[in-house]
Design a protein around this motif. Structure first.
Motif, PDB file in Angstrom:
ATOM      1  N   ARG A 234      43.903  50.803  38.838  1.00  0.00           N
ATOM      2  CA  ARG A 234      44.096  49.407  38.461  1.00  0.00           C
ATOM      3  C   ARG A 234      45.384  49.185  37.683  1.00  0.00           C
ATOM      4  O   ARG A 234      45.873  48.061  37.586  1.00  0.00           O
TER       5      ARG A 234
ATOM      6  N   GLY B  66      39.458  50.001  41.370  1.00  0.00           N
ATOM      7  CA  GLY B  66      39.796  48.589  41.455  1.00  0.00           C
ATOM      8  C   GLY B  66      39.100  47.901  42.608  1.00  0.00           C
ATOM      9  O   GLY B  66      37.890  48.043  42.796  1.00  0.00           O
ATOM     10  N   ASP B  67      39.893  47.159  43.399  1.00  0.00           N
ATOM     11  CA  ASP B  67      39.344  46.404  44.520  1.00  0.00           C
ATOM     12  C   ASP B  67      39.316  47.197  45.816  1.00  0.00           C
ATOM     13  O   ASP B  67      39.055  46.630  46.878  1.00  0.00           O
TER      14      ASP B  67
ATOM     15  N   ASN C 265      46.415  45.380  45.743  1.00  0.00           N
ATOM     16  CA  ASN C 265      46.005  44.181  45.033  1.00  0.00           C
ATOM     17  C   ASN C 265      46.361  42.927  45.829  1.00  0.00           C
ATOM     18  O   ASN C 265      47.524  42.695  46.148  1.00  0.00           O
TER      19      ASN C 265
ATOM     20  N   TYR D 234      49.189  50.552  43.521  1.00  0.00           N
ATOM     21  CA  TYR D 234      48.000  49.722  43.745  1.00  0.00           C
ATOM     22  C   TYR D 234      48.325  48.243  43.557  1.00  0.00           C
ATOM     23  O   TYR D 234      47.964  47.396  44.380  1.00  0.00           O
TER      24      TYR D 234
END
Length: 394
Positions: A234, A69-70, A244, A239
């Motif tokens: 994700r 993800g990020d 996030n 997360y």
């Protein structure tokens, strides 16, 4: 000293061995084991720095799939994660240590208390980084003063793959939920590492004992495991509620329930946890006010009161806005119209992230006609496009 070398000149302690005692590596390792347990570590093992070939491949596959993800910090310098020698060329042995943080009550029980928030077990007390780092530094000082070696200490703050290293050191194995599982402590271990220039005897790798069990996979509310031993971060509630930074995707909001910081489901159902509760006291000093806090009370937190409430807590790191976002998602899932007032107060919050989550919470608690009436009025004054999108969804 985390990530840096330990000095020798100022090291002292009541149980130090003389660096000139010329202990054999086996005797030094035995003494290290005793010192570690005296400092409060529950398990210890030693492995070599070149054991991550398979784990490194799995990690690169994880990154290539975008499953991180990020979390850009995971993708930064992957060579350092997959080979500890790229992090420190002089490392000869890696000492892995674990501290049991098994809870003293069922972590899943709070999920039935829909007007209360569920905070992950590891975050119900003081920040584990501080807890483990203090002990690791003390043990590293002992090792330096007793052997004259050099060391580096890591506690989940550098490019170190703690879980596969812990498996190689015999502390446990990576279960199908990708977390470490111990035969003595189940899925509840904090991990830390000491890199050293010493050549210490290695421990045997712990084999996988999961067998055909898939309880951790089946319980995941968001289907974050595309296959055993593979995680798509994700989709993971930990997360989504911690890492996030933006609005939580709509597809996961109902599944989050009242989890406001992390998720313990896959850990809590592991059958090996029964051994963590037999003859072992919980090592985490949970704060009573964080076991099942009131959502209505948490929704009133401003920046200062948030920082005060979560002082020394890992929750503090995500900041007030992200935390209140999580609280509002839980309020929307509470099925309690009485909490609509708590959400409504936040429609004028300075943070668009909070305002958007408040809109969603109201959309779940108000009658459709009432919500649509409020949406019409709000859309005439709301400047932020993400918040406007929330008003327009219903």
């Amino acid at each position: 000293m985390a990530g840096g070398r330990a000095g020798v000149a100022d090291l002292c302690g009541p149980r130090l061995l003389s660096a000139n005692a010329a202990l054999s590596p086996a005797d030094l390792k035995a003494a290290l084991d005793g010192e570690a347990r005296a400092l409060g570590f529950d398990c210890i093992g030693v492995t070599a720095p070149d054991v991550l070939a398979d784990a490194g491949k799995h990690f690169r596959d994880f990154l290539d799939a975008g499953a991180h993800g990020d979390m850009g910090w995971l993708a930064a310098h992957p060579e350092r994660r997959t080979d500890p020698r790229a992090l420190w060329a002089d490392v000869r042995s890696i000492v892995m240590l674990g501290v049991n943080y098994g809870p003293d009550e069922d972590p899943l029980g709070v999920l039935e208390q829909r007007t209360s928030g569920a905070i992950s077990v590891y975050a119900q007390g003081d920040d584990y980084h501080d807890l483990i780092k203090k002990r690791l530094k003390a043990l590293a000082r002992w090792l330096v003063a007793s052997s004259g070696c050099e060391v580096k200490v890591f506690v989940d703050t550098a490019a170190v793959m703690e879980k596969p290293l812990a498996q190689a050191a015999g502390l446990g194995w990576q279960g199908k939920h990708t977390n470490l599982v111990s035969r003595q402590f189940g899925s509840w271990l904090f991990l830390g590492a000491i890199f050293t220039t010493l050549d210490l005897p290695r421990d045997e790798t712990e084999p996988d004992h999961c067998g055909s069990c898939r309880a951790c996979l089946d319980i995941c509310p968001t289907s974050a495991f595309p296959a055993p031993y593979k995680l798509d971060a994700r989709r993971c509630i930990s997360y989504l509620t911690i890492e996030n930074k933006g609005p939580i995707p709509h597809e996961f909001r109902k599944a989050i329930g009242n989890r406001i910081y992390g998720c313990d489901d896959c850990l809590a159902v592991c059958p090996w946890n029964k051994f963590a509760q037999e003859g072992h006291e919980a090592k985490l000093a949970a704060r009573d006010e964080l076991r099942a806090p009131s959502l209505a009370e948490l929704a009133r937190l401003g920046d200062a009161s948030f920082r005060a409430r979560f002082t020394k807590s890992p929750v503090k790191r995500i900041g007030r806005d992200r935390f209140v976002r999580n609280v509002l998602i839980a309020i929307g899932n509470s099925n309690d119209p009485g909490l609509a007032e708590a959400a409504e107060r936040l429609l004028n919050d300075q943070s668009p992230l909070v305002r958007g989550a408040a809109v969603w919470a109201l959309s779940q608690l108000l009658e459709r006609e009432e919500f649509e009436g409020r949406a019409t009025r709000a859309l005439s004054i709301e400047p932020d496009q993400t918040v406007r999108a929330e008003w327009s969804r219903v």
